[in-house]
Design an enzyme around this catalytic site. Structure first.
Site, short mmCIF file in Angstrom:
data_model
loop_
_atom_site.label_atom_id
_atom_site.label_comp_id
_atom_site.label_asym_id
_atom_site.label_seq_id
_atom_site.Cartn_x
_atom_site.Cartn_y
_atom_site.Cartn_z
N GLY A 12 1.03 -1.42 -0.26
CA GLY A 12 0.08 0.05 0.01
C GLY A 12 0.89 1.31 0.01
O GLY A 12 1.60 1.26 -1.14
N ILE A 42 3.97 -4.18 8.27
CA ILE A 42 4.97 -3.36 7.53
C ILE A 42 4.60 -1.93 7.38
O ILE A 42 3.45 -1.56 6.52
CB ILE A 42 5.20 -3.78 6.07
CG1 ILE A 42 5.76 -5.33 6.20
CG2 ILE A 42 6.31 -3.11 5.48
CD1 ILE A 42 5.95 -6.03 4.73
N LYS A 78 1.97 24.46 -1.14
CA LYS A 78 3.69 24.77 -1.59
C LYS A 78 3.70 25.24 -2.86
O LYS A 78 3.20 24.78 -3.96
CB LYS A 78 4.16 23.28 -1.73
CG LYS A 78 5.51 23.28 -1.85
CD LYS A 78 6.00 21.82 -2.02
CE LYS A 78 7.60 21.67 -2.46
NZ LYS A 78 8.06 20.39 -2.43
N LEU A 333 9.38 3.30 -4.44
CA LEU A 333 10.71 2.95 -3.89
C LEU A 333 11.10 1.60 -4.67
O LEU A 333 12.39 1.47 -4.77
CB LEU A 333 10.67 2.80 -2.47
CG LEU A 333 10.32 4.08 -1.85
CD1 LEU A 333 10.70 3.96 -0.23
CD2 LEU A 333 11.39 5.25 -2.30
N THR A 344 10.49 14.91 -5.86
CA THR A 344 9.94 14.22 -7.10
C THR A 344 9.55 12.86 -7.06
O THR A 344 8.91 12.18 -7.92
CB THR A 344 11.25 14.30 -8.13
OG1 THR A 344 12.37 13.61 -7.36
CG2 THR A 344 11.54 15.64 -8.53
#
Length: 485
Positions: A12, A42, A78, A333, A344
Site C-alpha cells: 500500500g 509493514i 506549497k 521505492l 520528485t
C-alpha cells in the site's frame, strides 16, 4: 478482451493507493479487476511529505476537492522551495525555486534574457523570485489560490502527512471498487515463461492476477527479489544514502514553501503541516556517522536537549534496469529513488502510472508497449537525476574556505557526471541558449528551462562581472539590452 484484466498491487502506502485510484478511475467497473494486498505489519516510511504540482493534477483527475482531502491529511500549500546556504561563496545566501504558473509566461523571457546577460558579465537582476509569481507569493507568505475572476491558471504543490494521505486514498479506492486484502506475502508463483501467476499469502490463500504492481518499497519483493531485475545505483553521482528525521511543533503561520538548508554533510528539510513541522537531515554515511548526523541535526532544529527520539533511515539511490519486466512493474521505492531534494518521488510515481495506463490502453492490455514504456520511465528518472546532481556539482561551499567540508568539495569535484548533464552545463557556461538545448531533447525534460535557470542563477553560477559596466546598478532589470526602472 473477453474478461476483465486482473491487476494485483502488492503493497500500500501512497504509491500503491495512487495506482489503485488511477486504475479505478480509468478502468472500473468493466475492464479491470483491481486488488491491493498489503501486510498490516509493514509500516510505510512516511517522510516523503512534499509534492510537485503534478499531485494537483492527480486530485483533479480523481475529482477529489482540496476542501475534502487537505484537512484530513493536515495538508498545506506549497508554492516554492527555498534553498539556504548552498552557494555562499557566490554571495547568494539563499534562493527560490518557484513552481511555474501560467502568468509566468509574461516574465519568463525577461528572466532568461537577464540570465544570459549576466553570463556575459553584466550586472543585472537574476533572483528567480523576482520574476515568478509563486516566488513572490512565498516571499510574502500568501497562498497561491487566485480569485475566481483571475484569468490565469495557478500551479502549486502540497505538504501533507503521508501516513494520513495513504489512509485517505485507501478509503477512496475501496469505495470505488478496489479489493483491499490484508495479508503477508509468503511466496511468489511463476509460470514456465517467468511471469508471475499468483501471490500466496501466509494463510495459504492465492491471489491470482494477470498483471502485478510492486509497491513493496526498497525491499522490491517482486521486481528485484522474484524477477531478479538488476538495480542501477547512482551512488557514484549522488552520495547521500541516509536520513535522520524528527517532527517539531507546528509553525503558527506555516509558510507556503519547503525549506532546504545545506549542512555539513548533506541538507535539512523543513516541511510545514497544520499539526506539526516535518524535519529531516539527508546525508552521506561516507562523510559523517549516524551519531554525528543526529547531533548536527538536533542542533540545527533546536532540539539538542530534547528527549524525543529521532528515526534513522537508509536510502538506496538509483533505478531499476527495467521498470516493467515480464508482467510486473515496479512503482515507488521498488522501482527506484532519487533523493527528496526536489520532492520528485510522487511525481515519478504518477508519471509511471500514467505511462503504464497509456501503454496498456494503446496495446489492448498486452505487453507490446513494454519497451517504449521502459525507455520513457528511464528517461524521466535520468532527467530528475541530472537536475539533482547539478545542485551538488555547482555548490560553492568551501570555495572561499567558509563552510568547508570534504563532503561539499567531493561533490563539486565529482567527475562522474552523466553526458546529458554535461551538455546542459556546457551550454550554460558557454553562454548558449539553454531553452533551445532542452527543447531539442527527444523526451520532455523532467525540469523545464525555467527550473534550470532558477537553479543555476540561484547558485550564482556566473563569471566575474566585467569591468566598465554600462550604467546598470543592482535593482535594475535589464530587458533586451535596455535598463528598465
Amino acid at each position: 478482451m473477453d474478461k476483465p484484466l486482473r491487476i494485483v498491487i502488492l503493497g500500500g502506502g501512497t504509491a500503491g493507493w495512487m495506482a489503485a485510484n488511477l486504475f479505478a478511475k480509468r478502468w472500473l467497473p468493466a475492464q479491470v479487476q483491481i486488488t491491493l494486498m498489503e501486510s498490516p505489519e509493514i509500516p510505510i516510511i512516511g517522510v516523503g511529505e512534499g509534492s510537485t504540482p503534478s499531485l494537483k493534477r492527480f486530485f483533479q483527475t480523481l475529482e477529489l476537492p482540496e476542501q475534502e482531502w487537505m484537512p484530513q491529511c493536515h495538508a498545506t500549500y506549497k508554492a516554492n522551495i527555498r534553498f539556504v546556504n548552498w552557494s555562499p561563496a557566490s554571495g547568494i545566501g539563499e534562493y527560490s525555486h518557484p513552481f511555474y504558473s501560467q502568468p509566468d509566461v509574461f516574465n519568463e523571457r525577461y528572466f532568461f534574457t537577464n540570465c544570459r546577460t549576466r553570463r556575459l558579465g553584466l550586472d543585472v537582476v537574476t533572483d528567480p523570485e523576482k520574476f515568478f509569481i509563486n516566488g513572490e507569493l512565498a516571499r510574502q507568505g500568501k497562498l497561491p489560490i487566485a480569485p475566481k475572476h483571475f484569468p490565469f491558471k495557478m500551479e502549486y504543490g502540497y505538504h501533507f502527512d503521508s501516513q494520513l494521505l495513504g489512509r485517505y486514498l485507501a478509503g477512496v479506492a475501496s469505495s470505488r471498487g478496489v479489493i483491499h486484502h490484508h495479508a503477508k506475502l509468503a511466496e511468489v508463483l511463476r509460470n514456465d515463461r517467468g511471469e508471475i501467476t499468483a501471490l500466496q499469502t501466509d494463510a495459504g490463500d492465492l491471489i491470482a492476477g494477470d498483471f502485478f504492481v510492486d509497491c513493496t518499497g526498497f525491499a522490491s519483493l517482486l521486481m528485484q527479489k522474484a524477477l531478479a531485475v538488476p538495480f542501477n545505483s547512482y551512488q557514484h553521482q549522488l552520495f547521500n544514502d541516509s536520513a535522520v528525521v524528527m517532527p517539531t511543533a507546528a509553525i503558527t503561520n506555516p509558510p507556503v514553501e519547503t525549506r532546504s538548508t545545506a549542512l555539513n554533510a548533506g541538507w535539512c528539510w523543513q516541511i510545514p503541516l497544520t499539526h506539526r513541522t516535518g524535519n529531516g537531515y539527508v546525508y552521506s554515511s561516507q562523510f559523517i556517522s549516524a551519531d554525528q548526523a543526529e547531533a548536527e541535526f538536533r542542533a540545527h532544529i533546536g532540539m539538542s536537549n530534547s528527549a524525543q527520539e529521532c528515526r534513522h533511515l537508509k536510502m538506496r539511490v538509483g533505478q531499476s534496469a527495467q521498470h516493467w519486466s515480464h508482467n510486473c512493474i515496479g512503482l515507488g521505492l521498488s522501482q527506484g529513488f532519487i533523493e527528496p531534494l526536489e520532492a520528485t518521488a510522487l511525481h515519478l510515481v504518477q508519471l509511471t502510472i500514467e505511462a503504464l495506463m497509456n501503454a496498456l490502453d494503446q496495446h489492448q492490455f498486452t505487453s507490446a508497449g513494454r519497451d517504449e514504456f521502459n525507455r520513457t520511465v528511464n528517461n524521466h528518472f535520468e532527467g530528475v537525476r541530472d537536475y539533482i546532481i547539478a545542485h551538488y556539482k555547482v555548490n560553492t561551499r568551501g570555495v572561499d574556505n567558509s563552510q568547508a567540508s570534504d563532503y561539499w568539495r567531493a561533490n563539486r569535484e565529482n567527475k562522474n557526471l552523466p553526458e546529458s548533464l554535461l551538455q546542459i552545463l556546457d551550454v550554460w557556461y558557454r553562454c548558449g541558449d539553454l531553452d533551445a538545448e532542452l527543447a531539442q531533447r527527444k523526451i520532455k525534460p523532467a525540469f523545464n528551462s525555467a527550473s534550470w535557470h532558477c537553479l543555476l542563477a540561484g547558485y550564482g553560477a556566473f563569471p566575474p562581472l566585467a569591468a566598465n559596466q554600462p550604467g546598470q546598478h543592482k535593482g535594475d532589470l535589464y530587458y533586451e539590452g535596455k535598463v528598465k526602472d
